[in-house]
Write an enzyme that holds these catalytic residues in place. Structure first.
Site, PDB file in Angstrom:
ATOM      1  N   GLY A  55      14.160 -25.459 -52.911  1.00 50.71           N
ATOM      2  CA  GLY A  55      15.184 -25.722 -53.920  1.00 50.71           C
ATOM      3  C   GLY A  55      14.855 -24.939 -55.171  1.00 50.71           C
ATOM      4  CB  CYS A  82       9.641 -23.667 -50.948  1.00 54.18           C
ATOM      5  SG  CYS A  82       9.568 -22.658 -52.432  1.00 54.18           S
ATOM      6  CE1 TYR A  83      12.008 -29.360 -56.854  1.00 53.32           C
ATOM      7  CE2 TYR A  83      12.809 -30.664 -55.009  1.00 53.32           C
ATOM      8  CZ  TYR A  83      12.550 -30.535 -56.360  1.00 53.32           C
ATOM      9  OH  TYR A  83      12.825 -31.580 -57.213  1.00 53.32           O
ATOM     10  CG  HIS A 168      10.886 -19.684 -47.782  1.00 55.02           C
ATOM     11  ND1 HIS A 168      11.715 -20.778 -47.869  1.00 55.02           N
ATOM     12  CD2 HIS A 168      10.539 -19.376 -49.054  1.00 55.02           C
ATOM     13  CE1 HIS A 168      11.881 -21.104 -49.142  1.00 55.02           C
ATOM     14  NE2 HIS A 168      11.167 -20.267 -49.879  1.00 55.02           N
ATOM     15  CD  GLU A 170      12.776 -21.189 -44.377  1.00 51.98           C
ATOM     16  OE1 GLU A 170      11.630 -21.505 -44.032  1.00 51.98           O
ATOM     17  OE2 GLU A 170      13.166 -21.307 -45.547  1.00 51.98           O
ATOM     18  CB  SER A 222      43.421 -17.369 -35.352  1.00 52.57           C
ATOM     19  OG  SER A 222      42.030 -17.413 -35.062  1.00 52.57           O
ATOM     20  CG  ASP A 226      34.811 -20.287 -35.375  1.00 54.81           C
ATOM     21  OD1 ASP A 226      33.892 -19.762 -34.736  1.00 54.81           O
ATOM     22  OD2 ASP A 226      34.830 -20.366 -36.607  1.00 54.81           O
ATOM     23  CB  SER A 228      38.773 -17.503 -28.794  1.00 56.91           C
ATOM     24  OG  SER A 228      39.737 -16.733 -29.459  1.00 56.91           O
ATOM     25  CE  LYS A 365      31.934 -16.959 -36.278  1.00 62.78           C
ATOM     26  NZ  LYS A 365      33.166 -17.567 -36.782  1.00 62.78           N
TER      27      LYS A 365
END
Ligand code: XMP
Length: 507
Positions: A55, A82-83, A168, A170, A222, A226, A228, A365
């Site tokens: 953060g 971290c934070y 970090h 990640e 559309s 997403d 589809s 996604k």
């Protein structure tokens, strides 16, 4: 869903989604919740692991997010990042020292007897991005990593299964960061690794069947990834009960409408393609203001959709391809309207449906794309780059006409063909009809044709971007093809502006 859960408590860190994604990629289902989630609710969720995100604040700053000390007495392993590390140490009686910043990739020495670093080399390059640092550990904790500048870069209390890292794990800039998360989930939390996309399909299928009963479901398709994937999932779960309405507004890229139709015509669903080009172009005639264009397209889309829904009749359920980042982001605070993004799935409240079914609500996604592949959708569709709801209308500067759209479609198609052939494709790339005309010489004659701009960007979230450094020989080839093959295109320029201050789209 029945999977084990890793709970990610958000303290405002920019990498929260990345943490959640990495954890899922490691086979553990994760959810992001606000850092203020009461301990009672945390218990009710029954997580096997808790991760506190980074953060931007200092734990000593007035109003900075704090946490209930009870969090650390639940017997659930906690990893502070971290934070999150500052918060853990500060809450448990350690001391955090403000104003000891360190940014960038640095070499850290790791104590490989600590469960977090088991099986790793004794050192690693890690990404640091912090203003404060832990100066004194809470009792029961031991230092597990350090850098030349920072004495306590990781720490842990093995007995209570509380761990923290200043860096970090990640991000890919941290060497072996995934291993640290793996060690936490599997070594410390004893995760079963029970989350797989196939399970998601099975559960979503059951859920869709239960919710829909034997009745019909309507989906605004559309042709984007997403909606589809959503259509493919429904057609497999409740074949014959899905009605897809695809509004072709005439603002699609070359052959796009036909491609969407070809894919879905084969599936067990009712596919309605509404060719609405004429009415959209009529609405847009002479309109030059970008915001006005967006609004008109949004309204017209809804009008067409409502008409179709009325014709179809008795359809009690609406399906939407809402995905997890949409859900997380919708919690955001007030922000300036730069552009009114319009999502073709966003239908007005006055359309009365008994319920909305959103089977992708829990997915990122990359998971949605993976799901699409598993459901047999073609690569071209699953790997589609984002395409704005208002389509090419916001890539034709000024008033939109069929003739300008056709020039743009051809130029854009050449750009896509050439970039698709290149090994590394930018995150988003397209052509823009600038509306500026320039003089040229074709054969022995003078030409006075439009300037086409090429936009290609690298981004992780589309909130910011840098221009993609497409190699010059490739740009040259694209430009040569466009001016030679597209009638009406006389010159090609390359947009090298980042966002901010520009945006990805030109309007
Ligand atoms: P901007 O131009 O705002 O674009 O930097 C960021 C990303 O959003 C896409 N975009 C849209 N997507 N409806 C959408 O669904 C819209 O109205 C819209 N406008 C922009 C854009 O293509 C880029 O990926």
């Amino acid at each position: 869903m029945g999977n084990q859960l890793a709970l990610i408590l958000d303290y405002g860190g920019q990498y929260k989604e990345l943490i959640a994604q990495r954890v899922r990629q490691l086979g553990v289902y994760s959810e992001i919740h606000p850092g203020s989630l009461p301990v009672g609710e945390i218990k009710a969720l029954g997580p096997i692991a808790i991760i506190l995100t980074g953060g931007p604040r200092s734990v000593y700053a007035p109003g900075s997010p704090q946490c209930d000390p009870e969090l650390f007495n639940l017997g659930i392993p906690v990893l502070g990042i971290c934070y999150g590390m500052h918060l853990m140490c500060h809450t448990l009686g350690g001391r955090v020292m403000p104003g000891s910043p360190e940014y960038g990739r640095v070499n850290a020495s790791l104590d490989t007897t600590c469960a977090l670093f088991a099986g790793m080399r004794g050192e690693a390059i890690v990404l640091m991005s912090h203003g404060d640092a832990v100066a004194q550990l809470p009792s029961g904790f031991a230092t597990a990593a350090s850098t030349a500048q920072c004495g306590i870069v990781a720490c842990g209390d093995g007995a209570r299964r509380l761990y923290a890292v200043q860096f970090h794990p990640e991000v890919k800039h941290t060497e072996d960061g995934t291993r640290v998360l793996h060690n936490f989930l599997y070594g410390v939390c004893r995760a079963a690794g029970d989350y797989r996309i196939e399970d998601y399909i099975a559960r979503a299928t059951e859920d869709i069947r239960a919710k829909a009963g034997g009745r019909q479901v309507l989906l605004a398709l559309s042709g984007g990834v997403d909606s589809s994937v959503c259509a493919a999932l429904f057609s497999q779960a409740i074949p014959g009960q899905l009605v897809c309405v695809f509004v072709d507004h005439g603002l699609m890229r070359k052959d796009e409408g036909d491609m969407v139709e070809a894919v879905f015509a084969k599936r067990k669903l009712r596919f309605i393609r509404v060719n609405a080009e004429k009415r959209f172009l009529a609405k847009l005639r002479g309109v030059t203001d970008p915001e006005r264009k967006r609004k008109l397209i949004g309204e017209e889309f809804v009008a067409v959709f409502e008409e179709e829904a009325r014709k179809i009749g008795d359809v009690p359920y609406l399906a939407q391809g809402t995905i997890y980042p949409d859900v997380i982001e919708s919690g955001g605070g007030p922000a300036a309207t730069i552009k009114s993004h319009h999502n073709v799935g966003g239908l007005p409240e006055r359309m009365k449906f008994e319920a909305i079914i959103e089977p992708l609500r829990g997915l990122f996604k990359d998971e949605v794309r993976n799901l699409g592949r598993k459901l047999g959708l073609p690569r071209a569709l699953v790997e589609r780059q984002p395409f704005p709801g208002p389509g090419l209308a916001i890539r034709v500067m000024g008033a939109v006409t069929r003739a300008k759209l056709d020039v743009l479609r051809e130029a854009d198609s050449i750009l896509r063909q050439e970039l698709d052939k290149a090994r590394k494709r930018p995150d988003q790339y397209f052509a823009v009809y600038t509306g500026v005309r320039s003089v040229g010489v074709v054969g022995d004659a003078r030409s006075y044709d439009t300037v086409i701009a090429i936009r290609a960007v690298e981004t992780s979230d589309f909130m910011t971007c840098e221009y993609a450094p497409v190699p010059h020989p490739l740009l040259q080839k694209i430009a040569a093809r466009i001016v030679n093959e597209v009638q009406g295109a006389g010159r090609v320029v390359y947009d090298i502006t980042g966002k901010p201050p520009a945006t990805v789209e030109w309007e």
